[in-house]
Design an enzyme around this catalytic site. Structure first.
Site, PDB file in Angstrom:
ATOM      1  N   PHE A 111       0.806  -1.230   0.000  1.00 26.05           N
ATOM      2  CA  PHE A 111       0.000   0.000   0.000  1.00 26.05           C
ATOM      3  C   PHE A 111       0.835   1.275   0.000  1.00 26.05           C
ATOM      4  CE2 PHE A 111      -0.677   2.887   3.575  1.00 26.05           C
ATOM      5  CZ  PHE A 111       0.163   2.370   4.531  1.00 26.05           C
ATOM      6  N   LYS A 112       2.131   1.192   0.340  1.00 25.66           N
ATOM      7  CA  LYS A 112       2.982   2.385   0.332  1.00 25.66           C
ATOM      8  C   LYS A 112       2.997   3.061  -1.057  1.00 25.66           C
ATOM      9  CE  LYS A 112       4.954   1.503   4.520  1.00 25.66           C
ATOM     10  NZ  LYS A 112       4.176   0.312   4.937  1.00 25.66           N
ATOM     11  N   ASP A 113       2.736   2.272  -2.101  1.00 26.81           N
ATOM     12  CA  ASP A 113       2.702   2.837  -3.460  1.00 26.81           C
ATOM     13  C   ASP A 113       1.612   3.896  -3.620  1.00 26.81           C
ATOM     14  OD1 ASP A 113       4.746   1.213  -4.508  1.00 26.81           O
ATOM     15  OD2 ASP A 113       3.332  -0.411  -4.920  1.00 26.81           O
TER      16      ASP A 113
END
Ligand SMILES: *Cc1c(COP(=O)(O)O)cnc(C)c1O
Length: 497
Positions: A111-113
């Site tokens: 999810f960091k993207d």
């Protein structure tokens, strides 16, 4: 009128959004928070007609008010494109009684993207707006996921360089391979002969080194950071909460105003804090369920009002949540203290000096939106197995922590509200643990690609491009250094003396 940002530790310190993005952390050690949380301007029906990018603009423009419309739209366009392997960017999928918000369709399948694909553009735009002449050098220490997502986000972004330090023997082989095969003329990846704390300490020392900053400035460089306390990471995360609610509304799964619960697998408290902001912007969110693994410092905090990091650090199968100091919680503390920066500073001071603080009764009363829960590694594996057996859907270990907490919450409360489980990583990123959970008896190969093949068969999903592309990719980064040589390595890379 511009929305201003204040430090959680000193309300006298006010800056514009672009300045908050550039600075990352306030000079007094506090985090930047908006002076008020803006309210969505458009109705549910109007928002229903928008795609992810258009919605991102509607949300982000309310926070980043000193960016022009063209600037912001340009940042968003560059971020949410075919780097994501689905046009929906953040698809919402119903499995059993719950909805899964899949945030792992970006370049690094975690999810960091969602935020790190747009942060580089927000940062370079902020530099232009504020007449920063220097080239921006992003320094990052990583325990695995952040490093790769930051590399992918900043690769070949003009006016930036990125240098990532990771513990040479402290990341998974997929994580290492993802980093050392990173392309881009402006990227550097260095393995250090130490652990993650050593890497983090070394990077912090460079940030705080005045002499180094002077040398950098002379050579035309400025340090900046991509870590999760930057509001340039928080704001893009609000978007997918709004997007998922609108999605439910559009598909007539909820009526206007009907509340939805969110369960968020939590580490640094950045992701779930974005949900809290979405709620305060007017999205009908019921409970914010904060799911922890065995490092359950947040669960204890929500139970007792006491935050205590003095405990054993446990290595779990959900490593991105192995954390005892959740930095973004400071923003929530500030909000529940009714924006009292003195009180926040006092509590954070206690955390630094004693490792413990306790909030007041009135602050506790402001926490009613939140429910804490936690799961053991065994329960996490059971959740993976249960979801797979019931539906054939395969989830990763972090998402499974949330699922386990969700089941217990529903059993104990009988709460029947629609619930979204925030899915933070692709199961391919943690294939070994996932395969063990699905088929406890099965002999799992040590080879990452063999594991991916097996996972692909049992889940009937395609191996993501992020895994395929590193299978045969050449290693481009081979630098290794001792922990006391980190600064020398940076000086060498930047050719400063
Ligand atoms: C970073 C991360 C988390 C934790 O998110 P926070 O914003 O730090 O709470 C959860 N799952 C995965 C897969 C992550 O990479």
């Amino acid at each position: 009128m511009n929305l201003m940002y204040k430090s959680t530790r000193d309300s006298g310190n006010r800056v514009l959004a672009s300045q908050a993005v550039l600075q990352g952390l306030s000079a007094d050690g506090g985090l930047f928070v908006p002076e008020n949380i803006p309210v969505l301007e458009k109705s549910m029906d109007e928002l229903s007609g928008l795609d992810y990018r258009e919605l991102a603009y509607e949300v982000m423009k309310l926070y980043l008010t000193d960016y022009t419309e063209d600037e912001l739209k340009d940042c968003i366009k560059k971020a949410y494109d075919d780097k994501f392997d689905t046009p929906e960017i953040a698809p919402l999928i119903k499995i059993g009684q719950a909805y899964y918000l899949e945030l792992f369709h970006g370049a690094t399948i975690a999810f960091k993207d969602m935020a790190l694909s747009v942060l580089p553009h927000l940062l370079t735009t902020a530099a232009k707006k504020n007449n920063v002449q220097e080239e921006i050098v992003i320094l990052t220490a990583t325990s695995g996921d952040t490093g790769k997502a930051a590399l992918a986000g900043f690769a070949d972004v003009e006016g930036t360089k990125i240098i990532v330090f990771y513990p040479k023997d402290g990341v998974s082989s997929i994580q290492e391979k993802q980093m050392v095969t990173q392309r881009g003329m402006n990227t550097e990846v260095i393995g250090i002969l130490g652990n993650f704390d050593d890497a983090q300490t070394g990077v912090k020392a460079m940030f705080n080194n005045r002499e180094l900053a002077d040398k950098m400035k002379k050579a035309g460089y400025l340090f900046s950071s991509a870590n999760s306390i930057n509001i340039g990471r928080l704001v893009p995360q609000i978007v997918y909460y709004v997007h998922s609610y609108i999605d439910l509304y559009r598909k007539k799964q909820v009526l206007e105003g009907e509340k939805v619960n969110f369960v968020v697998p939590t580490g640094n408290f950045g992701n779930i804090l974005a949900a809290y902001y979405a709620k305060n912007m007017g999205i009908p969110i019921g409970k914010l369920i904060c799911a922890s693994n065995e490092n359950k410092v947040l669960f204890d905090f929500f139970e007792t009002g006491r935050y205590d990091k003095n405990r054993e650090f446990v290595l779990t199968d959900s490593p991105s949540m192995d954390i005892l100091v959740s930095s973004n919680l400071e923003r929530l503390i500030y909000h529940i203290a009714d924006c009292d920066s003195q009180k926040t500073a006092e509590l954070m001071q206690a955390l630094t000096s004693k490792g413990v603080y306790e909030i007041t009764e009135s602050m506790k009363a402001n926490l009613e939106d939140f429910v804490g829960g936690w799961a053991t590694s065994k329960e996490t594996a059971e959740a993976i197995s249960r979801v797979y057996t019931e539906s054939g859907y395969v989830i990763d270990t972090h998402t499974a922590v949330a699922v386990s907490v969700y089941h217990r919450y529903v059993e104990s409360t009988g709460d029947k509200a629609n619930t979204v489980i925030v899915s933070t990583a692709s199961p391919y990123k943690f294939a070994k643990s996932v395969l063990h959970a699905v088929h406890p008896g099965l002999e799992v190969s040590e080879d990452d690609y063999e594991q991916a093949n097996v996972l692909s068969k049992i889940s009937e999903t395609k191996i993501p491009e992020a895994v395929e592309e590193i299978r045969f990719a050449p290693v481009l980064h081979k630098k290794v250094c001792d922990t006391d040589k980190m600064q020398a390595t940076v000086e060498d890379i930047l050719k400063i003396i």
